[in-house]
Scaffold this motif. Structure first.
Motif, PDB file in Angstrom:
ATOM      1  N   GLY A   1       0.799  -1.221   0.000  1.00 49.12           N
ATOM      2  CA  GLY A   1       0.000   0.000   0.000  1.00 49.12           C
ATOM      3  C   GLY A   1       0.830   1.269   0.000  1.00 49.12           C
TER       4      GLY A   1
ATOM      5  N   GLU B   1       2.938   4.233  -1.360  1.00 48.55           N
ATOM      6  CA  GLU B   1       2.920   4.888  -2.666  1.00 48.55           C
ATOM      7  C   GLU B   1       4.014   5.934  -2.775  1.00 48.55           C
TER       8      GLU B   1
ATOM      9  N   GLN C   1       3.344   9.500  -1.126  1.00 46.26           N
ATOM     10  CA  GLN C   1       2.003  10.032  -1.407  1.00 46.26           C
ATOM     11  C   GLN C   1       1.017   9.369  -0.450  1.00 46.26           C
TER      12      GLN C   1
ATOM     13  N   PRO D   1      -1.537   7.141   0.802  1.00 40.23           N
ATOM     14  CA  PRO D   1      -2.033   5.915   0.168  1.00 40.23           C
ATOM     15  C   PRO D   1      -3.550   5.908  -0.014  1.00 40.23           C
ATOM     16  N   LEU D   2      -3.988   5.120  -0.976  1.00 40.24           N
ATOM     17  CA  LEU D   2      -5.404   5.074  -1.333  1.00 40.24           C
ATOM     18  C   LEU D   2      -6.282   4.726  -0.139  1.00 40.24           C
ATOM     19  N   GLN D   3      -5.860   3.749   0.672  1.00 40.54           N
ATOM     20  CA  GLN D   3      -6.705   3.336   1.794  1.00 40.54           C
ATOM     21  C   GLN D   3      -6.822   4.416   2.858  1.00 40.54           C
ATOM     22  N   ARG D   4      -5.946   5.427   2.821  1.00 39.90           N
ATOM     23  CA  ARG D   4      -6.067   6.552   3.755  1.00 39.90           C
ATOM     24  C   ARG D   4      -6.736   7.751   3.106  1.00 39.90           C
ATOM     25  N   ARG D   5      -6.722   7.806   1.766  1.00 39.37           N
ATOM     26  CA  ARG D   5      -7.387   8.913   1.066  1.00 39.37           C
ATOM     27  C   ARG D   5      -8.903   8.746   1.071  1.00 39.37           C
ATOM     28  N   LEU D   6      -9.357   7.500   1.048  1.00 41.81           N
ATOM     29  CA  LEU D   6     -10.794   7.250   0.977  1.00 41.81           C
ATOM     30  C   LEU D   6     -11.414   7.330   2.371  1.00 41.81           C
TER      31      LEU D   6
END
Length: 143
Positions: free
Chosen positions: A49, A51, A54, A56-61
């Protein structure tokens, strides 16, 4: 054929690749890892996870909802299922023995799906407003 004579098919087994064992092997010196960089180092890899810094996706959502641990104790039964059972009195034990609800079920509710023509008496089982009306219209009752 005996167990001690069984062999793997021809070409099914091959020797493990031995890296870092000299120039002649074709995988000497850098052992196929290239020169420098994180991936050439021992233990050099990022966590799942990651990136590159950057977010990470699981924290952006956004976080959303949950799954109740009580779901395994709740069960639903339709009017059409009650019709198929053909029992005059229905309680939790009867539903479990018929395999309609799971053995872990503690709370059962009848929902209005399908038709009910026979009179059924429910003991210790809940029902939705529509299901209750349908049961009473068929001559049944809730206890």
């Amino acid at each position: 054929m005996e167990l001690n004579s069984i062999k793997p098919a021809e070409g099914a087994k091959h020797a493990k690749r031995r890296v870092g064992r000299g120039i002649g092997s074709g995988l000497g010196k850098t052992a196929g890892r290239g020169h420098k960089g994180q991936k050439s180092r021992s233990g050099g890899y990022h966590k799942v996870g990651f990136e590159g810094g950057q977010m990470p996706l699981q924290r952006r959502l956004p976080k959303r909802g949950f799954k109740s641990h009580l779901l395994k104790f709740n069960a639903e039964v339709t009017l059409s299922t009650l019709e198929q059972l053909g029992l005059a009195e229905v309680d939790l034990a009867a539903l479990k023995s018929a395999g309609v609800v799971g053995q872990l079920a503690k709370v059962v509710k009848v929902i209005k799906s399908g038709e009910l023509t026979k009179a059924v008496k429910l003991n210790g089982i809940g029902a939705t407003a529509g299901a209750k009306a349908a049961i009473e219209a068929a001559g049944g009752s809730l206890a």
